[in-house]
Write a protein that holds these residues in place. Structure first.
Motif, PDB file in Angstrom:
ATOM      1  N   UNK A 141       0.835  -1.191   0.000  1.00  0.00           N
ATOM      2  CA  UNK A 141       0.000   0.000   0.000  1.00  0.00           C
ATOM      3  C   UNK A 141       0.881   1.257   0.000  1.00  0.00           C
ATOM      4  N   UNK A 142       0.646   2.152   0.935  1.00  0.00           N
ATOM      5  CA  UNK A 142       1.395   3.400   1.002  1.00  0.00           C
ATOM      6  C   UNK A 142       2.641   3.301   1.869  1.00  0.00           C
ATOM      7  N   UNK A 143       2.812   2.146   2.541  1.00  0.00           N
ATOM      8  CA  UNK A 143       3.985   1.974   3.396  1.00  0.00           C
ATOM      9  C   UNK A 143       5.155   1.424   2.601  1.00  0.00           C
ATOM     10  N   UNK A 144       6.325   1.688   3.136  1.00  0.00           N
ATOM     11  CA  UNK A 144       7.493   1.011   2.621  1.00  0.00           C
ATOM     12  C   UNK A 144       7.431  -0.455   3.026  1.00  0.00           C
ATOM     13  N   UNK A 167       7.428   1.489   7.217  1.00  0.00           N
ATOM     14  CA  UNK A 167       7.584   2.910   7.524  1.00  0.00           C
ATOM     15  C   UNK A 167       6.792   3.756   6.528  1.00  0.00           C
ATOM     16  N   UNK A 168       6.342   4.946   7.025  1.00  0.00           N
ATOM     17  CA  UNK A 168       5.557   5.838   6.196  1.00  0.00           C
ATOM     18  C   UNK A 168       5.668   7.260   6.752  1.00  0.00           C
ATOM     19  N   UNK A 169       5.661   8.235   5.863  1.00  0.00           N
ATOM     20  CA  UNK A 169       5.639   9.651   6.256  1.00  0.00           C
ATOM     21  C   UNK A 169       4.306  10.247   5.847  1.00  0.00           C
ATOM     22  N   UNK A 170       3.613  10.830   6.834  1.00  0.00           N
ATOM     23  CA  UNK A 170       2.303  11.418   6.583  1.00  0.00           C
ATOM     24  C   UNK A 170       2.414  12.948   6.554  1.00  0.00           C
ATOM     25  N   UNK A 171       1.853  13.560   5.530  1.00  0.00           N
ATOM     26  CA  UNK A 171       1.737  15.008   5.462  1.00  0.00           C
ATOM     27  C   UNK A 171       0.360  15.426   5.951  1.00  0.00           C
ATOM     28  N   UNK A 172       0.240  16.742   6.245  1.00  0.00           N
ATOM     29  CA  UNK A 172      -1.043  17.249   6.718  1.00  0.00           C
ATOM     30  C   UNK A 172      -2.136  16.895   5.712  1.00  0.00           C
ATOM     31  N   UNK A 173      -3.258  16.319   6.242  1.00  0.00           N
ATOM     32  CA  UNK A 173      -4.397  16.000   5.406  1.00  0.00           C
ATOM     33  C   UNK A 173      -4.284  14.690   4.648  1.00  0.00           C
ATOM     34  N   UNK A 174      -3.181  13.965   4.787  1.00  0.00           N
ATOM     35  CA  UNK A 174      -3.032  12.686   4.081  1.00  0.00           C
ATOM     36  C   UNK A 174      -4.038  11.650   4.602  1.00  0.00           C
ATOM     37  N   UNK A 175      -4.513  10.843   3.709  1.00  0.00           N
ATOM     38  CA  UNK A 175      -5.316   9.666   4.066  1.00  0.00           C
ATOM     39  C   UNK A 175      -4.635   8.468   3.424  1.00  0.00           C
ATOM     40  N   UNK A 176      -3.871   7.708   4.219  1.00  0.00           N
ATOM     41  CA  UNK A 176      -3.029   6.642   3.695  1.00  0.00           C
ATOM     42  C   UNK A 176      -3.485   5.285   4.228  1.00  0.00           C
ATOM     43  N   UNK A 177      -3.156   4.274   3.437  1.00  0.00           N
ATOM     44  CA  UNK A 177      -3.496   2.899   3.802  1.00  0.00           C
ATOM     45  C   UNK A 177      -2.273   2.024   3.604  1.00  0.00           C
ATOM     46  N   UNK A 178      -2.012   1.177   4.609  1.00  0.00           N
ATOM     47  CA  UNK A 178      -0.915   0.210   4.511  1.00  0.00           C
ATOM     48  C   UNK A 178      -1.497  -1.191   4.704  1.00  0.00           C
ATOM     49  N   UNK A 179      -1.007  -2.130   3.965  1.00  0.00           N
ATOM     50  CA  UNK A 179      -1.585  -3.488   4.019  1.00  0.00           C
ATOM     51  C   UNK A 179      -0.497  -4.536   4.170  1.00  0.00           C
TER      52      UNK A 179
END
Length: 612
Positions: free
Chosen positions: A563-566, A570-582
């Motif tokens: 998904x959005x993770x490495x 690990x993942x970096x979130x910016x303001x307002x991000x809507x991320x999904x990791x699987x």
């Protein structure tokens, strides 16, 4: 004559007729003295002598040799030869008025106007140019006291304005010591007004006496002083004038005199005759600067220039002018008797426009004679052409109104981990010719000048480019859509506040049971930065760096994070991000191991062949 505020000059000849007279003291016939009374020719108006110099002459000095303005000082000298050693008495006079007009007001230092005047120079009309004396080596000097007649309430007529005689003038002597002076170095003299108590009639004359001693051996004696030309201008401070129609250029017909009255009681009427053709009456243009509003306006300044005939534009004295300032341009020379054209121009300060320009011809007491004079008035260029005559007093008022102004302020709130700066937001303004119309945000505010036509109010519409993770709102004088109207001359402030939005991170679990496993996602605990979180539920987080992880389970193999993770979660979130990791967990297929043991302890011969 001064008429309706303007000077019409009678072009007389400035004839300075000075003859040498012989004087003999009673009982000293053998010691005759020769006296020359001279004044200084300083060149023509168009070709003045360099360095403020002048030539002392006896003869006719009209406008072809000399030029003076009202308020100037005419340089005089008296050269005496053949005097015996010892005490002497000198009397001289000047016409204070002629036809009740003020001619020569008082005496002062010889080099006030002609700064390079040298009373020691030899006569220009002789072949012998050896100087009479050494300029720097004067033998005596004395301050000239104030003539009390000039401001006496008992002298007639002294109605209306009158000047103030300065106290800094000095009377100089070479080859003689002045004896009638006080311990403080002030001439101890009496100003004798003839006729006494009056400045009226054909002529009033002021007479003074100088007592001096000639050393032994005697030599040439030189005295030097200057005469102040009567001035009509009442706006000059502290040396004010006599008012319109009362000054030197208003004397018509006959000239007036500076005269040697006597030396040691003998002599008479050795004089210099002065007329008007070599005297100009200065004009003055005054510029007044008015601002709307005149307070709390940012203290703008406005450059002013003037263009004289045949010249390039030059800055006004003390330009630029601030609000409520006034500045004067004094004009002492004129090329055209019918008036010289001067162009006065203003450069408006940024954000201001010229809304009114009026020039009036005034008398010297501040009364309006003619309103709205001038030609080619142009509010766009701030210029006007004035025909200036000798003696004119012109008052010009420039009124500038501030254009509608909008201050756009950008604020950024970062309470959810955002790190955007105000300058990263692009702002635009439309409406009544805004300047600038586009700019980066600034927490201190950006000034936008609106330029509606005429004196109308200024409309504006403020917008900004979208910026991911931030929500903007308008406040201040803007409505919720960033729209508003600034009153003419007013100021609005519009504030745009952008707030960073929190991020969300959702962890998704997939369990594959294709080898007989029976585990579900609940059998695997999810973590974000080692904090337990449920699977499939969005977690609200500040912007920042995070690591997704889980508890493993026997019999299942975990994939890398996707998904959005490495891959390592690990993942970096910016303001307002809507991320999904699987992540996927797959059951491991079971393995059966068969082990055969053959015991041949009773003679058997079987082997380890396996069968199913």
């Amino acid at each position: 004559m001064l008429s309706a505020g303007r000077i019409t000059k009678t072009f007389l000849v400035m004839s300075l007729i000075a003859l040498g007279y012989l004087f003999a003291k009673p009982g000293q016939v053998e010691a005759a003295a020769k006296v020359d009374l001279e004044q200084c020719a300083n060149g023509t108006l168009s070709a003045p002598l360099a360095g403020g110099t002048c030539d002392y002459e006896r003869g006719n000095m009209n406008e072809q040799k000399s030029h003076y303005a009202e308020g100037n000082y005419i340089s005089y000298r008296m050269v005496i030869t053949g005097l015996a050693s010892g005490p002497h008495v000198l009397q001289f006079s000047w016409d204070t008025t002629k036809q009740s007009k003020h001619a020569i007001d008082w005496i002062g230092t010889h080099n006030i106007t002609n700064t390079g005047a040298n009373p020691c120079q030899k006569d220009t009309h002789t072949s012998n140019q050896t100087e009479y004396c050494t300029l720097a080596s004067f033998s005596d000097e004395a301050f000239i006291p104030v003539d009390p007649n000039i401001q006496s309430a008992t002298i007639t007529p002294l109605l209306g304005p009158h000047p103030t005689m300065p106290t800094s003038g000095k009377f100089y002597a070479w080859g003689a010591d002045i004896t009638n002076e006080t311990a403080a170095g002030i001439l101890n003299i009496t100003y004798s007004l003839i006729p006494a108590g009056s400045y009226v009639g054909d002529t009033s004359t002021t007479l003074v006496q100088i007592n001096f001693t000639v050393p032994n051996p005697a030599g040439t004696v030189v005295f030097a002083w200057a005469g102040h030309i009567g001035d009509h201008r009442t706006y000059l401070l502290p040396d004010s004038g006599w008012g319109t129609g009362n000054s030197a250029v208003d004397v018509s017909g006959s000239p007036y005199h500076t005269s040697l009255v006597s030396l040691d009681g003998s002599g008479g009427n050795l004089d210099l005759q002065l007329a008007a053709s070599a005297i100009t009456s200065p004009a003055r243009i005054t510029v007044n600067k008015l601002c709307v509003p005149n307070t709390d306006n940012g203290n703008p300044t406005f450059p002013f220039t003037y263009t004289a005939p045949g010249q390039n534009a030059a800055a006004f004295p003390n330009s630029p002018l601030a609000c409520e300032d006034s500045e004067n341009l004094d004009i002492n020379s004129f090329a055209n008797a019918n008036g010289d054209n001067y162009i006065i121009a203003e450069t408006p300060a940024t954000g201001w426009r010229l809304t009114a320009l009026q020039c009036d011809l005034m008398d010297t007491l501040g009364n309006v004679i003619t309103q709205n004079i001038g030609q080619n008035k142009n509010l766009s260029t701030g210029s006007i052409t004035l025909s200036v005559h000798e003696g004119d007093t012109i008052n010009c008022t420039y009124t500038n109104k501030r254009k509608p102004r909008l201050i756009v302020t950008k604020l950024v709130t970062t309470d959810d981990g955002g790190n955007a700066e105000p300058s990263q937001f692009d702002i635009s303004v439309s409406g009544d010719s805004p300047s600038p119309s586009g700019f980066p945000g600034d927490p201190d505010g950006t000034l936008v000048i609106l330029d509606p036509s005429g004196d109308n109010d200024g409309d504006y519409d403020v917008n900004e480019a979208a910026f991911s993770g931030y929500v903007g709102t308008f406040s201040g004088d803007c409505n919720s859509n960033g729209v508003g109207t600034v009153p003419d001359g007013g100021t609005h402030t519009c504030t745009i506040t952008n707030d960073d939005q929190p991020a969300t991170l959702t962890l998704v679990k997939t369990v594959e049971n294709d080898n007989g496993g029976s585990a579900t996602e609940d059998d695997f605990q999810a973590y974000i930065n080692e904090n337990e979180v449920p699977w499939g539920a969005a977690q609200t987080l500040n912007a920042g760096s995070y690591t997704a992880s889980e508890d493993g389970m026997t019999g299942y193999v975990a994939s890398s994070w996707g998904g959005d993770c490495e891959e390592d979660g690990t993942i970096t979130l910016n303001a307002g991000d809507n991320k999904t990791c699987s992540i996927t967990n797959d059951d491991i297929a079971p393995i059966l191991h068969l082990r055969k043991i053959v015991t041949n302890d009773n003679g058997g011969e079987a082997t380890l062949a396996a069968s199913r």
